[in-house]
Design a protein around this motif. Structure first.
Motif, PDB file in Angstrom:
ATOM      1  N   ASP A   1     -26.029  16.234 -10.352  1.00  0.00           N
ATOM      2  CA  ASP A   1     -26.551  17.459 -11.295  1.00  0.00           C
ATOM      3  C   ASP A   1     -26.386  17.405 -12.739  1.00  0.00           C
ATOM      4  O   ASP A   1     -27.019  18.481 -13.488  1.00  0.00           O
ATOM      5  CB  ASP A   1     -26.066  18.843 -10.533  1.00  0.00           C
ATOM      6  N   ASP A   2     -25.990  16.405 -13.067  1.00  0.00           N
ATOM      7  CA  ASP A   2     -26.196  15.994 -14.684  1.00  0.00           C
ATOM      8  C   ASP A   2     -27.320  15.408 -14.769  1.00  0.00           C
ATOM      9  O   ASP A   2     -27.606  14.131 -14.694  1.00  0.00           O
ATOM     10  CB  ASP A   2     -24.954  15.029 -15.077  1.00  0.00           C
TER      11      ASP A   2
ATOM     12  N   ASP B   1     -28.970  14.311 -17.615  1.00  0.00           N
ATOM     13  CA  ASP B   1     -28.668  12.965 -18.410  1.00  0.00           C
ATOM     14  C   ASP B   1     -28.079  11.635 -17.422  1.00  0.00           C
ATOM     15  O   ASP B   1     -28.847  10.635 -17.556  1.00  0.00           O
ATOM     16  CB  ASP B   1     -27.700  13.090 -19.735  1.00  0.00           C
TER      17      ASP B   1
ATOM     18  N   ARG C   1     -23.300  14.608 -27.653  1.00  0.00           N
ATOM     19  CA  ARG C   1     -23.135  16.022 -27.643  1.00  0.00           C
ATOM     20  C   ARG C   1     -22.326  16.576 -28.453  1.00  0.00           C
ATOM     21  O   ARG C   1     -22.471  17.846 -29.137  1.00  0.00           O
ATOM     22  CB  ARG C   1     -22.644  16.078 -26.127  1.00  0.00           C
TER      23      ARG C   1
ATOM     24  N   PRO D   1     -17.532  10.984 -13.636  1.00  0.00           N
ATOM     25  CA  PRO D   1     -19.030  11.045 -13.355  1.00  0.00           C
ATOM     26  C   PRO D   1     -19.644   9.694 -13.937  1.00  0.00           C
ATOM     27  O   PRO D   1     -19.462   9.254 -14.976  1.00  0.00           O
ATOM     28  CB  PRO D   1     -19.182  12.059 -14.196  1.00  0.00           C
TER      29      PRO D   1
END
Length: 441
Positions: A380-381, A383, A305, A367
């Motif tokens: 809700d991620d 990836d 990212r 996470p």
């Protein structure tokens, strides 16, 4: 939390009742004559209801002051800087409801295994601590951890996480997270996912001819390659019907593993994959846009990212025998088998930690792919969710102690095959080296 408050209220009321019973109904009752005259009895009877109403509020206040149960035991928990703060929120509740003092000591995960192996045999270890699943074989064989009974809550844990902490057909942890590799694809180079390893080479080859990329992919490690050799039917250790790994069934010289080696060697010979077996090289090349595919895990997402790579997460591609099965890793909380408070530790684990609230807090702090199904369903991620989908075919990395004999010979065999050595001879030698190492343990 509501059921815990209700439990606390019940405890308070029972304590109040016990105090009253022991005192014979209060000081006034103790001072009253054994037999009251009839007239006095009527007066008492008439006054009975108001007296109860007046006494109700002070009795509640008195019980509330006595709410914290008397400390009867102490639980010590070793947790890292992510899980520790979440577990701290349960300390007061367990002290109040069960009379158990809970001490949270921060120990980093990379230090925890070494320290528990020294502390537990000396009687100084924690009652509960955190481990990656691949260590449970050594911990069980060393008599350091005990089985865990999740009861009906076992249905809230993903099957692959349960399988990861299964050893000799028993569960040895409350799993809270998993991780696995997948194919990470540069969307700008390859807009659509590929279904098979052959298709990967077919779409990558023209990009190499155009000079748009340096390689179709680079094999980062033997760990990552598990999701590829399994697509050809290769395996490291055989498994029984319950999923237990069999140390006497080494599979590096199995037909599927050799078929994988032949495919890999041909891809290297054709120039699609370099001879380098190196994570750093693979990672850097993908981050720079020099190749469209890499086998990697969620730990690399931040780097990609930051590098501005437009990527997507795809399941492992298929080979001659179906989709590849990447390694699955899992993390969980285990119980010290030599603890004097195993039942309390079990209660704390199953009643307070194994809840939607705590598992959601674990996820918020760090996470990952949740092992707790209600938490997994709320991720809700996109990836992380995609890694979870890719992990549906994953196999837990073997946790048997004999796995330690595999790594060196496995990596050396892969490197020799990529350098052009005979595939069958190389992997047969690797398998025999592993068998000899296991036999000498």
């Amino acid at each position: 939390m509501k059921h815990n408050r209700l439990f606390l209220l019940v405890v308070v009321l029972l304590l109040g009742a016990m105090v009253l019973s022991a005192c014979g109904g209060g000081e006034e009752a103790a001072e009253a004559p054994a037999e009251a005259p009839a007239e006095e009895a009527e007066v008492v009877e008439e006054a009975e209801e108001p007296m109860e109403e007046e006494a109700e509020e002070p009795m509640e206040e008195e019980a509330e002051e006595a709410a914290p149960a008397e400390t009867t035991a102490t639980l010590t928990i070793w947790a890292d800087d992510k899980r520790g703060p979440v577990l701290e929120t349960l300390v007061d509740e367990f002290a109040a409801t069960a009379g158990v003092e809970v001490i949270i000591e921060q120990v980093m995960l990379q230090d925890m295994l070494e320290q528990t192996r020294v502390a537990i045999p000396a009687g100084e270890g924690p009652d509960l601590f955190i481990v990656p699943h691949d260590q449970i074989g050594q911990l069980v064989e060393g008599g350091l951890i005990a089985p865990v009974d999740l009861g009906a809550k076992v249905d809230n844990v993903t099957p692959n996480a349960l399988q990861a902490f299964n050893y000799n057909s028993e569960l040895y942890a409350l799993p809270y997270a998993t991780e696995n590799v997948a194919i990470i694809r540069n969307v700008d180079l390859v807009p659509e996912p590929v279904a098979s390893l052959e298709e990967m080479l077919e779409v990558g080859g023209p990009l190499m001819e155009e000079g748009a990329i340096e390689s179709v992919t680079v094999l980062p490690s033997e760990y990552a390659s598990h999701g590829l050799h399994t697509a050809f039917g290769g395996y490291l250790f055989g498994q029984d019907a319950d999923g237990n790994y069999l140390p006497d069934d080494v599979g590096l010289d199995s037909p599927g593993f050799i078929a994988w080696g032949e495919w890999l060697q041909q891809a290297v010979n054709d120039g699609y994959i370099p001879t380098t077996l190196d994570y750093a090289t693979a990672n850097a090349l993908f981050a720079e846009g020099g190749m469209p595919f890499i086998v990697n895990g969620p730990w690399a997402l931040g780097e990609y990212r930051d590098a501005g790579v437009n990527f997507a997460i795809d399941p492992m591609p298929t080979g001659s025998e179906g989709p590849g099965a990447p390694f699955l890793g899992a993390q969980g909380v285990v119980i010290n088998a030599q603890s004097e408070n195993q039942l309390l530790a079990q209660t704390f684990l199953t009643e307070l930690v194994a809840t939607d609230e705590i598992m959601a807090d674990f996820q918020a702090q760090d996470p990952r792919i949740p092992a707790w199904i209600p938490t997994l369903e709320t991720v809700d991620d996109a990836d992380l969710a995609a890694f979870g989908i890719a992990g549906e075919t994953a196999q837990p990395m073997p946790s048997i102690p004999q796995m330690g004999s595999v790594w060196g010979s496995w990596k050396d065999g892969l490197q020799l095959v990529m350098n052009g050595e005979d595939v069958t001879e190389t992997f047969t030698n690797s398998a025999n080296q592993i068998r000899d190492a296991i036999a000498s343990e």
